[in-house]
Write a protein that holds these residues in place. Structure first.
Motif, PDB file in Angstrom:
ATOM      1  N   UNK A 185      10.417   3.199   6.771  1.00  0.00           N
ATOM      2  CA  UNK A 185       9.872   1.898   6.363  1.00  0.00           C
ATOM      3  C   UNK A 185       8.348   1.921   6.324  1.00  0.00           C
ATOM      4  N   UNK A 186       7.743   3.070   6.660  1.00  0.00           N
ATOM      5  CA  UNK A 186       6.282   3.200   6.655  1.00  0.00           C
ATOM      6  C   UNK A 186       5.750   3.225   5.221  1.00  0.00           C
ATOM      7  N   UNK A 187       4.438   3.120   5.121  1.00  0.00           N
ATOM      8  CA  UNK A 187       3.776   3.224   3.824  1.00  0.00           C
ATOM      9  C   UNK A 187       3.131   4.606   3.709  1.00  0.00           C
ATOM     10  N   UNK A 188       3.673   5.433   2.818  1.00  0.00           N
ATOM     11  CA  UNK A 188       3.114   6.754   2.575  1.00  0.00           C
ATOM     12  C   UNK A 188       2.510   6.748   1.163  1.00  0.00           C
ATOM     13  N   UNK A 189       1.191   6.867   1.092  1.00  0.00           N
ATOM     14  CA  UNK A 189       0.494   6.778  -0.188  1.00  0.00           C
ATOM     15  C   UNK A 189       0.370   8.168  -0.819  1.00  0.00           C
ATOM     16  N   UNK A 190       0.842   8.263  -2.050  1.00  0.00           N
ATOM     17  CA  UNK A 190       0.783   9.515  -2.813  1.00  0.00           C
ATOM     18  C   UNK A 190       0.295   9.179  -4.218  1.00  0.00           C
ATOM     19  N   UNK A 191      -0.472  10.090  -4.812  1.00  0.00           N
ATOM     20  CA  UNK A 191      -0.888   9.913  -6.205  1.00  0.00           C
ATOM     21  C   UNK A 191       0.280  10.294  -7.112  1.00  0.00           C
TER      22      UNK A 191
END
Length: 302
Positions: A185-191
């Motif tokens: 449920x975390x926010x993992x930022x990827x391009x």
């Protein structure tokens, strides 16, 4: 003294003439090899000395080698494209013929009531199969021609992957396949290019759904040492070890039992789109046990 000078001059002239004759033969050899190369023959220039003509011959041999490599690659691509068009013409014709058959039956009134509704559902499915095939074809030609440009944006890969899997739930349920989702449920930022990433994950799920004869599909997201892994694993029939290295090749369909409704492009598109994101894909499989695809993408760091 004058006689000595005359002799020396004569000797020098003889040497010069000898050198010119040799160089003329060398140049004739070079010309002959160039004419042969123009006609598609693979020949090289062999000159033993270390003079300027030898250096020219060395450079010409290099150019001929590059030319032959490019010619060979061009012929290979022409053959591959011919096979692609032949395969896809058959793959497109089959669902179109089937689709028209069902629509003609509905139009002529041969079927009615529940059977008519069933025919409409089947025709609709055939139409979607055809659309997926055409989409794959367009995607591949854009990738192969280097015309596809990714539009990368900071994206929460966890949320996006959940959305993709949710879209596939009705199809999985219809096939009697139980999904197991392990996405934080975390926010993992990827391009990511969102459209391309959807294609990657969807192609893997579709591959398992249509070809693995599985009962369960696992979709897992995990990260480690700056890498996010997207794992799609099924408990289906698996892939033989001698065929596993070829599954990402264009048009490769493995055995015919796994190639129904397959263009042979899905996994090759996945591999190319993954590479365009700076990632890689790894496949593992055991016959009658499982098939696992692991996509590794670099994490975007603020």
């Amino acid at each position: 003294m004058n006689m000595f000078i005359i002799i020396m001059l004569g000797l020098i002239c003889s040497i010069c003439i000898f050198i010119l004759v040799i160089q003329r033969k060398q140049l004739d050899q070079i010309l002959e090899v160039l004419e042969a190369a123009k006609n598609g023959e693979n020949r090289k220039v062999f000159i033993k000395d270390n003079g300027i003509v030898s250096k020219i011959a060395f450079e010409i041999n290099g150019l001929i080698s590059i030319h032959n490599q490019e010619l060979s690659e061009q012929k290979r691509l022409e053959q591959v494209n011919k096979e692609l068009l032949t395969s896809l013409s058959h793959d497109v014709r089959t669902p179109i013929t089937s689709l028209l058959g069902y629509l003609d039956a509905i139009e002529s009134g041969i079927v009615s009531g529940d059977e008519r509704d069933k025919y409409i559902q089947i025709a609709r499915k055939k139409a979607y199969d055809l659309r997926r095939l055409v989409d794959s074809l367009f995607d591949w030609f854009k990738i192969d021609s280097k015309e596809l440009i990714l539009i990368l944006n900071d994206t929460d890969i966890c949320e996006l992957t959940k959305e993709i899997v949710i879209d596939w739930l009705p199809a999985l349920e219809q096939k009697g396949i139980t999904p197991k989702i392990e996405i934080p449920d975390d926010e993992w930022i990827v391009e990511l290019d969102i459209s391309a990433y959807k294609r990657i994950v969807s192609n893997l799920i579709q591959n398992a759904l249509e070809h693995s004869s599985c009962n369960h599909i696992n979709v897992v997201l995990k990260k480690n040492d700056g890498i996010i892994s997207i794992v799609v694993k099924d408990d289906g029939i698996g892939i033989a070890k001698d065929k596993l290295p070829h599954i990402f090749e264009r048009l490769y369909k493995g055995d015919m039992s796994r190639s129904r409704q397959s263009s042979g492009l899905g996994l090759s598109i996945v591999k190319e789109l993954t590479k365009m994101h700076g990632g890689r894909i790894i496949a593992k499989s055991e016959l009658a046990e499982y098939t696992e695809f692991n996509i590794e993408l670099p994490i975007y760091k603020r």
